[in-house]
Design an enzyme around this catalytic site. Structure first.
Site, PDB file in Angstrom:
ATOM      1  NE  ARG A  77      -3.870   1.976   2.611  1.00 31.35           N
ATOM      2  CZ  ARG A  77      -3.805   2.910   3.561  1.00 31.35           C
ATOM      3  NH1 ARG A  77      -2.773   2.901   4.412  1.00 31.35           N
ATOM      4  NH2 ARG A  77      -4.737   3.823   3.679  1.00 31.35           N
TER       5      ARG A  77
ATOM      6  CG  ASN B  60      -4.778   7.145   5.428  1.00 30.89           C
ATOM      7  OD1 ASN B  60      -4.698   5.923   5.501  1.00 30.89           O
ATOM      8  ND2 ASN B  60      -4.416   7.939   6.427  1.00 30.89           N
ATOM      9  CD  GLU B  61      -5.816   6.579   9.607  1.00 31.02           C
ATOM     10  OE1 GLU B  61      -5.596   7.666  10.188  1.00 31.02           O
ATOM     11  OE2 GLU B  61      -5.161   5.543   9.833  1.00 31.02           O
TER      12      GLU B  61
ATOM     13  CG  HIS C 278      -6.496   2.070   8.943  1.00 28.66           C
ATOM     14  ND1 HIS C 278      -6.032   3.317   8.562  1.00 28.66           N
ATOM     15  CD2 HIS C 278      -6.694   1.366   7.793  1.00 28.66           C
ATOM     16  CE1 HIS C 278      -5.951   3.360   7.236  1.00 28.66           C
ATOM     17  NE2 HIS C 278      -6.356   2.188   6.752  1.00 28.66           N
TER      18      HIS C 278
ATOM     19  CE1 TYR D 174      -1.296   1.391  13.509  1.00 30.43           C
ATOM     20  CE2 TYR D 174      -3.241   2.398  12.537  1.00 30.43           C
ATOM     21  CZ  TYR D 174      -1.941   1.954  12.421  1.00 30.43           C
ATOM     22  OH  TYR D 174      -1.275   2.072  11.224  1.00 30.43           O
TER      23      TYR D 174
ATOM     24  CD  GLU E 280      -2.602   3.073   8.025  1.00 29.71           C
ATOM     25  OE1 GLU E 280      -2.446   3.346   9.247  1.00 29.71           O
ATOM     26  OE2 GLU E 280      -2.666   3.933   7.144  1.00 29.71           O
TER      27      GLU E 280
ATOM     28  CD1 TRP F 108       2.659   2.884  10.131  1.00 28.38           C
ATOM     29  CD2 TRP F 108       1.452   3.208   8.284  1.00 28.38           C
ATOM     30  NE1 TRP F 108       2.978   4.127   9.656  1.00 28.38           N
ATOM     31  CE2 TRP F 108       2.242   4.356   8.512  1.00 28.38           C
ATOM     32  CE3 TRP F 108       0.617   3.195   7.165  1.00 28.38           C
ATOM     33  CZ2 TRP F 108       2.212   5.469   7.686  1.00 28.38           C
ATOM     34  CZ3 TRP F 108       0.584   4.301   6.344  1.00 28.38           C
ATOM     35  CH2 TRP F 108       1.373   5.423   6.607  1.00 28.38           C
TER      36      TRP F 108
END
Length: 445
Positions: A83, A160-161, A227, A229, A256, A285
């Site tokens: 990516r 992105n986001e 994503h 996290y 990610e 990531w």
């Protein structure tokens, strides 16, 4: 991901909330897509073979001179995809048409599927300077010549986001509009859309509206990206989120994730193992060059592949990692939909002592198959239970599955599906290593 991620306020409490019912997805269009396309919630390549993303992110926008070597190194470590961070020119220097075309060419030279993403949308509504999804669409239209005709090799991640923790309720309408504009502009690529809330969707906005967003794409060729996290700090949270998509046959990838983060400790082991079990793609990531306090997310120290960090070693060589699970896209291998005339997809849902398996047989030949028997071996002492849409017998570890009257014919280029449940000792379940259809070895997809 941005260089300094904001903590998602209330994220852990929100994700622990009860799962709400969601509408059923629209059926995917499996027709005339010229490249990657979505069918029954899975990403297929131009040959009709299922492709599961196994790769990492590379920050090309900030480190363009590092890209050529980075892609070679990422491929050498076993990845099948990358990516690539691009900039629209609103927050960071614009990657123009010539630059994007060069990136695509380098991905192809390294036999990597290229997921291109516009990064300037990161945290819109909360991050100063972030731009709208509409602005990202303007960018893609501006560099269209770089990706036109590359649908076999390129996935376009629109922005992105695209929202932070403010204004994210507009995500659904804005994403629908972005998809409509991309299609109206003549893009026939698989399109990827990120979740709001800095990509982590703690509000469940993407989760609860994914079906209607998918249906809003005229080509039904959209993949959703979460994503993971600090919000996803336990196996239960990871599994419940991904299960919600796969159970509805909605395409989802982990676009990610990391092994640690300032907003909490993501459960990278659960992310990777659950992705393998569900056949979900992931892109870690990131390769190298992180700043702003998240330098620990580098996989390679100073872009040096010989100096992998603990995170780099984990994602490339650890259990359920890239080396263990990545398969190169068939558009590079030249194998088409599989060896012989069949390909088998085996989707496992494992609950410890019991499990379900959904199996799809694809006829990759030029003539119909009428009457079939699929043979495979359980890898871990599993015991077959009930079967639907087929008949099956088990002798030792070997299982022989044959058609019912209503699943007797597999058209050329078509599929039949069946499922079964069973039991296993906890921790011993797995996907069979090989399948044969009427004595012909099949590819796995």
């Amino acid at each position: 991901m941005r260089k300094r991620l904001a903590t998602a306020a209330g994220a852990l409490l929100a994700l622990a909330a009860s799962i709400l019912a969601a509408p059923a997805p629209a059926q995917a269009d499996t027709g005339t897509a010229p490249g990657f396309h979505v069918a029954d919630g899975r990403l297929l390549d131009a040959n009709g073979k299922e492709f599961v993303l196994r790769g990492v992110n590379h920050a090309h926008a900030w480190y363009p001179t590092r890209t050529a070597q980075a892609l070679k190194d990422i491929k050498a470590l076993g990845a099948n995809s990358v990516r690539v961070v691009l900039a629209t020119g609103d927050r960071w220097s614009r990657n123009d048409t010539a630059d994007v075309a060069a990136v695509v060419a380098q991905c192809r030279q390294n036999r990597l599927v290229c997921v291109l993403e516009a990064h300037d949308t990161t945290g819109y509504g909360e991050q100063d300077g972030a731009v709208t999804l509409s602005r990202a669409v303007d960018y893609w239209i501006g560099v269209k010549d770089a990706v036109q005709g590359q649908e076999k090799y390129v996935v376009l991640n629109i922005g992105n986001e695209p929202y932070g923790n403010s204004g994210y309720t507009a995500w659904t309408s804005d994403t629908k509009n972005a998809l409509a504009r991309m299609r109206a502009a003549g893009f026939h690529h698989t399109l990827m859309v990120d979740a709001p809330n800095w990509g982590q969707d703690w509000s469940f906005t993407m989760r609860d509206h994914a079906a209607e967003v998918f249906a809003a794409d005229p080509e039904r060729n959209t993949v959703f990206s979460i994503h993971m996290y600090g919000v996803f700090n336990s196996a239960d949270k990871v599994k419940s989120y991904l299960d919600r998509f796969t159970s509805q046959h909605l395409p989802i990838v982990v676009g990610e994730f990391g092994n640690m983060h300032s907003d909490g400790d993501p459960d990278e082991d659960a992310i990777m193992s659950t992705a393998r079990q569900l056949g979900v793609g992931y892109l870690g990531w990131s390769w190298s060059g992180n700043g702003g306090g998240v330098e620990y997310l580098d996989m390679a120290t100073g872009f040096d592949a010989s100096r992998l960090t603990a995170w780099g070693q984990r994602i490339f060589s650890g259990p359920d990692g890239i080396r263990q699970t990545a398969q190169e896209a068939s558009v590079f291998t030249g194998t088409g939909s599989g060896s012989g005339s069949c390909a088998v997809g085996y989707r496992l849902s494992d609950w410890g002592s019991t499990f379900n398996a959904d199996v799809t047989i694809r006829n990759t030949g030029t003539t119909a198959v009428k009457g079939w028997q699929l043979v495979f071996a359980f890898p871990g002492g599993q015991k077959l239970g009930s079967v639907w849409n087929a008949k099956a017998v088990q002798q030792g570890g070997e299982v022989r599955v044959s058609n019912e009257s209503w699943t007797e014919t597999i058209p050329a280029g078509g599929t039949v599906s069946f499922g079964f449940n069973g039991s296993s000792a906890p921790g011993t379940n797995g996907v069979p290593a090989a399948f044969s259809l009427n004595g012909t070895p099949c590819a796995t997809s």
